[in-house]
Every structure is written in C-alpha cells, then in structure tokens.
Write an enzyme that holds these catalytic residues in place. Sequence first.
Site, PDB file in Angstrom:
ATOM      1  N   GLY A  91       0.791  -1.182  -0.129  1.00 42.13           N
ATOM      2  CA  GLY A  91      -0.045   0.051  -0.283  1.00 42.13           C
ATOM      3  C   GLY A  91       0.937   1.304   0.151  1.00 42.13           C
ATOM      4  O   GLY A  91       2.108   1.259   0.372  1.00 42.13           O
ATOM      5  N   GLN A  92       0.216   2.373  -0.359  1.00 40.71           N
ATOM      6  CA  GLN A  92       1.041   3.656  -0.462  1.00 40.71           C
ATOM      7  C   GLN A  92       1.572   3.870   0.974  1.00 40.71           C
ATOM      8  O   GLN A  92       2.876   4.382   0.975  1.00 40.71           O
ATOM      9  CB  GLN A  92      -0.046   4.788  -1.050  1.00 40.71           C
ATOM     10  CG  GLN A  92      -0.488   4.565  -2.345  1.00 40.71           C
ATOM     11  CD  GLN A  92      -1.235   6.046  -2.577  1.00 40.71           C
ATOM     12  OE1 GLN A  92      -0.434   6.775  -2.892  1.00 40.71           O
ATOM     13  NE2 GLN A  92      -2.541   5.958  -2.472  1.00 40.71           N
ATOM     14  N   TYR A 144     -17.613   2.832   2.420  1.00 43.65           N
ATOM     15  CA  TYR A 144     -16.286   3.328   3.040  1.00 43.65           C
ATOM     16  C   TYR A 144     -16.154   3.919   4.278  1.00 43.65           C
ATOM     17  O   TYR A 144     -15.494   3.617   5.272  1.00 43.65           O
ATOM     18  CB  TYR A 144     -15.352   3.692   1.775  1.00 43.65           C
ATOM     19  CG  TYR A 144     -14.124   4.101   2.278  1.00 43.65           C
ATOM     20  CD1 TYR A 144     -13.250   3.365   2.587  1.00 43.65           C
ATOM     21  CD2 TYR A 144     -13.675   5.456   2.114  1.00 43.65           C
ATOM     22  CE1 TYR A 144     -11.683   3.466   2.807  1.00 43.65           C
ATOM     23  CE2 TYR A 144     -12.389   5.803   2.215  1.00 43.65           C
ATOM     24  CZ  TYR A 144     -11.468   4.740   2.607  1.00 43.65           C
ATOM     25  OH  TYR A 144     -10.127   5.303   3.105  1.00 43.65           O
ATOM     26  N   ALA A 154      -6.075  -1.559   4.712  1.00 42.05           N
ATOM     27  CA  ALA A 154      -7.611  -1.352   4.504  1.00 42.05           C
ATOM     28  C   ALA A 154      -8.144  -1.783   3.308  1.00 42.05           C
ATOM     29  O   ALA A 154      -7.515  -1.983   2.364  1.00 42.05           O
ATOM     30  CB  ALA A 154      -7.751   0.132   4.854  1.00 42.05           C
ATOM     31  N   LEU A 185      -6.437  -9.156   6.835  1.00 40.59           N
ATOM     32  CA  LEU A 185      -7.460  -8.392   7.719  1.00 40.59           C
ATOM     33  C   LEU A 185      -8.848  -9.292   7.546  1.00 40.59           C
ATOM     34  O   LEU A 185      -9.652  -8.995   8.185  1.00 40.59           O
ATOM     35  CB  LEU A 185      -7.659  -7.005   6.784  1.00 40.59           C
ATOM     36  CG  LEU A 185      -6.523  -6.241   6.840  1.00 40.59           C
ATOM     37  CD1 LEU A 185      -7.180  -4.692   6.278  1.00 40.59           C
ATOM     38  CD2 LEU A 185      -6.129  -5.584   8.284  1.00 40.59           C
ATOM     39  N   THR A 221      -9.637  -0.136   0.639  1.00 40.05           N
ATOM     40  CA  THR A 221      -9.853   1.185   0.063  1.00 40.05           C
ATOM     41  C   THR A 221     -10.459   1.520  -1.175  1.00 40.05           C
ATOM     42  O   THR A 221     -10.486   2.484  -1.664  1.00 40.05           O
ATOM     43  CB  THR A 221      -8.379   1.994   0.035  1.00 40.05           C
ATOM     44  OG1 THR A 221      -7.565   1.076  -0.937  1.00 40.05           O
ATOM     45  CG2 THR A 221      -7.433   1.929   1.347  1.00 40.05           C
ATOM     46  N   LYS A 254     -15.103   2.948   7.963  1.00 42.03           N
ATOM     47  CA  LYS A 254     -13.814   3.307   8.490  1.00 42.03           C
ATOM     48  C   LYS A 254     -14.410   4.157   9.949  1.00 42.03           C
ATOM     49  O   LYS A 254     -13.244   4.132  10.844  1.00 42.03           O
ATOM     50  CB  LYS A 254     -13.148   4.372   7.637  1.00 42.03           C
ATOM     51  CG  LYS A 254     -12.572   3.740   6.346  1.00 42.03           C
ATOM     52  CD  LYS A 254     -11.211   2.792   6.699  1.00 42.03           C
ATOM     53  CE  LYS A 254     -10.064   3.630   6.881  1.00 42.03           C
ATOM     54  NZ  LYS A 254      -8.828   2.940   7.183  1.00 42.03           N
TER      55      LYS A 254
END
Length: 294
Positions: free
Chosen positions: A10-11, A126, A61, A38, A63, A130
């Site tokens: 991931g970023q 989303y 996550a 996850l 995303t 979250k």
Amino acid sequence: MKILVTGTEGQLARALAARAQFHRGIELVCIGRPNLDLEAPATFAPVLKLIAPDLVVNAAAHTGVDQQEDEAERAFTMNAEAPSALARLTRLSGIPIIQVSTDYVFDGRSARPYVEADLPNPQTVYGRSKLAGEDAVRDGNPDHLIVRTAWVVSRYGRNFVKTMLTAAQSRDRLTVVADQFGNPTEADDLADGILAAANTRRSTGSFPGRLYHLAGQGRASWYELARHVLEVSAPLGGPSAVVEPISSSMWPAKAARPANSELNSDAFQRDFGYRAGDWRARTATLVETLLQDR
Ligand SMILES: NC(=O)c1ccc[n+]([C@@H]2O[C@H](COP(=O)([O-])OP(=O)(O)OC[C@H]3O[C@@H](n4cnc5c(N)ncnc54)[C@H](OP(=O)(O)O)[C@@H]3O)[C@@H](O)[C@H]2O)c1
C-alpha cells in the site's frame, strides 16, 4: 522502537518503510497477506507474538471506495472488525496502536475545513466502515491514536496523480470533477507525521490526544490537482493534455464523494510539531519523481 505496519504494498506502508530510515531509533516491519490478513483475524496473534512490536500502525484497509458499495460486509470485516481485533490484541500485549482513517467519515457539507470535534456523518460504505473502525479501536485499546488523512498520492501503488499521467499518454483532453474539494496528501508526509507521533509516544509514554487530522496543506479540487499534474509534467517532456472541468453529476460514481472534505491539521502540528507539505509543491516534486522513475 519496533513498529509493526499492516500491509506491504500500500501507499502508506511503502512510504513508512521508505521514511523510517530518517527517523532515528525506529525499526519498521511491514507484514501483509497472507501472513497478516485483515479477512483472517486468526493471523494477527501469531504475527504480534513473532514480531513483538512496541507499536502497531494499522495502515492496511479496504480502500476501494466504489467497490465497497457492493461488498459492505467485506468492507466492515476489513475496516472495522480487523481494527477491533488488532486493538484488543495490542491492549492485551500492553502496546499502543495507530489507526489510519479518512476524510470520508464526513458528509462534505461544511463550509470550512473539518476539525476533530466536528461530527462525522459518512455517506458511503467506505466512510461508515472506517468510522466503525475508529470506534472499535477507541473501545478496544485506550492507548491508541486515530489519524484521519485524505487524498493520498505517492510514487507507490495506485493513485490519482498516476492515473492522470497515464490517461494523458493516450488522450489529448481529460474531463475532471471540479466541484469536490480536499487536501492532496503525499504519503511520505503522512508517514513522517505518523513516525513523529510514534517518537512522541516513545519519549513521553503517551499520546497527547487520541484523534487527529493530518493532510496536505491547501485545498484543491480534483480538476485543479489534475491541471497542476499536467502543467508540471508537460515542460519536463512528460505526458500533457487539456483538462476540462466537469461537475460530479457528469461523472456518476457508485459512492458519492463529499463535496468538501478539507481537513484542518492544526492540532497535529501543535501536539506533534509536524505539518504536511503544501499540495502544489509536493505534487510537483512527485510528478518529477514519477517521470524520472519511467
Ligand atoms: N488512499 C487514499 O486516498 C486515502 C485517503 C484517506 C484515508 N486513507 C487511509 O489511509 C490508509 C492507507 O491507505 P493507502 O493509500 O496506503 O491504501 P492502499 O494503497 O490502497 O493500500 C491498502 C493496503 O491494505 C492492504 N490490504 C488490503 N487488503 C488486505 C487484507 N485482506 N489483509 C491485509 N492487508 C490488506 C494492502 O495490502 P498489500 O500490501 O497486500 O497490497 C495495502 O497494503 C488506509 O487506512 C486508508 O483507508 C487513504
């Protein structure tokens, strides 16, 4: 200080791995699927036992904002139940957890940047999942920090800046939504902020507060961001295209994005001494880097 980061590709996970070397005394271990999944909470305890971290950063996550409108159950499993389990396990081990969250917990109707005291009102699966993740971490481990960020861009993974550069390779004109506003945030800046918070936790033994916003400075629409990307790219010999503004109604998406999800990051700067860079300057540097990477 040993930090366990969830996710590897991931970023944010990649930015944390890249930036850790600039933060003295931090050792970082990124673990993702299949070892830490996850969707398989049974994988968490063995990883925590093996790594024995001093802090967990949950950077992983689901995303996919539009995709989640069709898979709410999976979204809540990954974005709420997994953080809940991680929070409980870290509390049992006596270690803190940093949960990364999103500007999409807000409905976007505010006329000013959102502060931490503003009431969330998510409009998408989303955002709701979250927000449930924030609540779960709050309930599961009192020694926690929640960091909401926004519009993450970087040289890693998939993001809007890369999408614009790729699209401009094959098209002369791009139409981009001009009535949604937010704060483009360099993943490296987000990583530096999180590592600054980790350092504060290490030196003081606690986090000064529990909930913070951390996003790039300055407000942009997607249209302004796209224009800036291509205005930097063209003179450097990179892709170029004419960018035309359109309204959200002309770009129907499954998940309706907030019209204004700008975040006020003053509290983070006050308590951790760190502020993310200005979006124009950071995006310009990112475009240069991406063109060099080609
Ligand atoms: N991107 C944004 O614009 C944005 C905006 C606001 C908030 N945020 C939040 O910021 C955080 C970091 O986002 P990002 O931009 O780094 O996201 P990203 O680039 O989409 O990366 C998502 C990460 O989650 C991991 N992951 C996905 N499914 C997983 C699973 N089942 N088990 C374990 N790991 C899994 C991925 O794993 P792999 O390593 O296996 O690929 C990847 O490392 C997230 O909490 C996100 O909600 C992001």
